[in-house]
Design an enzyme around this catalytic site. Structure first.
Site, PDB file in Angstrom:
ATOM      1  N   TYR A 139      19.899 -20.801   4.342  1.00  0.00           N
ATOM      2  CA  TYR A 139      19.726 -19.353   4.443  1.00  0.00           C
ATOM      3  C   TYR A 139      21.059 -18.677   4.719  1.00  0.00           C
ATOM      4  CZ  TYR A 139      20.166 -19.432   9.557  1.00  0.00           C
ATOM      5  OH  TYR A 139      20.647 -19.564  10.837  1.00  0.00           O
ATOM      6  N   LYS A 182      24.072 -24.513   6.597  1.00  0.00           N
ATOM      7  CA  LYS A 182      23.235 -23.473   7.218  1.00  0.00           C
ATOM      8  C   LYS A 182      21.776 -23.681   6.812  1.00  0.00           C
ATOM      9  CE  LYS A 182      23.467 -18.505   8.269  1.00  0.00           C
ATOM     10  NZ  LYS A 182      23.353 -18.600   9.716  1.00  0.00           N
ATOM     11  N   GLU A 238      29.504 -24.214  19.777  1.00  0.00           N
ATOM     12  CA  GLU A 238      29.324 -22.811  19.375  1.00  0.00           C
ATOM     13  C   GLU A 238      28.132 -22.287  20.160  1.00  0.00           C
ATOM     14  OE1 GLU A 238      28.031 -22.395  15.279  1.00  0.00           O
ATOM     15  OE2 GLU A 238      27.072 -24.344  15.292  1.00  0.00           O
ATOM     16  N   LEU A 241      28.724 -24.342  12.640  1.00  0.00           N
ATOM     17  CA  LEU A 241      28.596 -23.581  11.402  1.00  0.00           C
ATOM     18  C   LEU A 241      29.902 -22.799  11.218  1.00  0.00           C
ATOM     19  CD1 LEU A 241      26.637 -22.675   9.114  1.00  0.00           C
ATOM     20  CD2 LEU A 241      26.362 -20.580  10.438  1.00  0.00           C
TER      21      LEU A 241
HETATM   22  N1  PDD Z   1      23.588 -16.754  12.690  1.00  0.00           N
HETATM   23  N2  PDD Z   1      26.682 -20.371  14.395  1.00  0.00           N
HETATM   24  C1  PDD Z   1      25.347 -20.402  14.206  1.00  0.00           C
HETATM   25  C2  PDD Z   1      24.589 -21.567  14.744  1.00  0.00           C
HETATM   26  C3  PDD Z   1      24.707 -19.351  13.517  1.00  0.00           C
HETATM   27  O1  PDD Z   1      23.383 -19.397  13.312  1.00  0.00           O
HETATM   28  C4  PDD Z   1      25.469 -18.260  13.056  1.00  0.00           C
HETATM   29  C5  PDD Z   1      24.853 -17.118  12.293  1.00  0.00           C
HETATM   30  C6  PDD Z   1      26.855 -18.258  13.292  1.00  0.00           C
HETATM   31  C7  PDD Z   1      27.749 -17.144  12.819  1.00  0.00           C
HETATM   32  O2  PDD Z   1      27.862 -17.139  11.418  1.00  0.00           O
HETATM   33  P1  PDD Z   1      28.164 -15.797  10.630  1.00  0.00           P
HETATM   34  O3  PDD Z   1      29.378 -15.208  11.243  1.00  0.00           O
HETATM   35  O4  PDD Z   1      28.396 -16.248   9.250  1.00  0.00           O
HETATM   36  O5  PDD Z   1      26.949 -14.909  10.790  1.00  0.00           O
HETATM   37  C8  PDD Z   1      27.429 -19.338  13.953  1.00  0.00           C
HETATM   38  C9  PDD Z   1      22.871 -15.800  11.906  1.00  0.00           C
HETATM   39  C10 PDD Z   1      23.375 -14.425  12.070  1.00  0.00           C
HETATM   40  C11 PDD Z   1      21.414 -15.950  12.233  1.00  0.00           C
HETATM   41  O6  PDD Z   1      20.956 -17.096  12.275  1.00  0.00           O
HETATM   42  O7  PDD Z   1      20.758 -14.967  12.456  1.00  0.00           O
END
Ligand code: PDD
Length: 283
Positions: free
Chosen positions: A33, A148, A180, A205
């Site tokens: 996703y 992801k 993270e 991620l």
């Molecule tokens: N989450 N780490 C994890 C585990 C995440 O699920 C996310 C993003 C990030 C940050 O990635 P990005 O900057 O590309 O959004 C880091 C999204 C927003 C979510 O699951 O809602």
């Protein structure tokens, strides 16, 4: 206003949007996703999100469900059909529908779902002006969190543990080091003013916001290092912040109830948030 979802080629009322019971996304979390932010009709960091989608699919040997140009059109249609100027667009691609079997069936047609949720940048800015509290949790996730996937149960458990004690996010710790957060990347700013975040490997991620924030930091002539850091370094940090599409650059003011710096959002984090917003608007 009724919400509209996109499911496999059709725009349908959100309440009756459905996917097959033998969709592999449902049975095996065999799906990936993206969450993309759109502000005032402009998608932020969209190229990065689509590149990561392509990578996640390729790591799992799932076909791109349609050309990238078509995905962009559907995302924009989902935004418009929900009458939203600013939104978080959720896009999920699964391997497809097949009789339940751990083996990957060949030639499946990937399922594609998109939904939209309202996003309010002013509200996000207000939250950032106060900063958030987070707690640490053990990182019990699998070894390929760089992909992801929708296999998010460990992330959801950590986030719920945080919520139960009134914290907004969970800082994940594996083998003594912070990886993270449950849905964002974690950063510290050391007493020497150096920004530190975990290297982009299989344990985190690779956040799209993280990558752009990294560029912003360099443009602001800040020093940035990618290396693992410990919880003790978090407590000793001058500033702590998170990055994600939904939180942008979010200051952290307490960790496990301990105040970070003087307990207010730090000046470097605030500058970086503003720089990120300006860059994302101009991309
Ligand atoms: N989450 N780490 C994890 C585990 C995440 O699920 C996310 C993003 C990030 C940050 O990635 P990005 O900057 O590309 O959004 C880091 C999204 C927003 C979510 O699951 O809602």
């Amino acid at each position: 206003m009724s919400r509209i979802a996109y499911v496999n080629g059709q725009y349908v009322p959100h309440g009756s949007a459905q996917i097959h019971v033998e969709d592999r996304g449902y049975q095996f979390a065999d799906s990936v996703y993206e969450v993309c932010l759109v502000v005032d009709g402009k998608f932020w960091d969209i190229d990065g999100h689509l590149a990561r989608l392509r990578r996640s699919l390729s790591e799992l040997d799932i076909e791109m469900p349609m050309p990238e140009s078509a995905l962009r059109i559907v995302m924009e249609n989902v935004r418009k059909r929900n009458h939203l100027k600013s939104a978080l667009i959720y896009m999920q691609v699964s391997r497809g529908v097949a009789p339940r079997n751990h083996l990957f069936a060949k030639g499946l047609v990937p399922s594609v779902v998109m939904t939209a949720k309202r996003f309010d940048l002013d509200q996000s800015d207000e939250k950032a002006a106060k900063g958030i509290s987070i707690i640490s949790q053990p990182d019990i996730r699998w070894g390929r969190t760089d992909i992801k996937t929708t296999g998010l149960l460990a992330n959801a458990m950590a986030k719920n543990a945080a919520h139960e004690v009134g914290a907004a996010e969970a800082l994940l710790v594996r083998d003594g080091f912070v990886t993270e957060c449950s849905s964002s990347n974690a950063w510290i700013i050391t007493k020497d003013g150096v920004l530190v975040t975990h290297p982009k490997d299989h344990k985190i991620l690779g956040g799209i916001t993280r990558a752009t924030a990294f560029e912003c930091a360099q443009e602001l002539q800040l020093s940035v290092i990618e290396r693992p850091f410990t919880l003790n370094e978090v407590f000793a940090a001058r500033e702590v912040f998170l990055t994600s599409a939904s939180s942008i650059v979010m200051p952290v003011v307490t960790v496990n109830g301990r105040q970070i710096g003087d307990g207010a959002p730090g000046p470097i984090t605030i500058r970086l948030r503003e720089a990120y917003k300006a860059k994302a608007r101009a991309l």
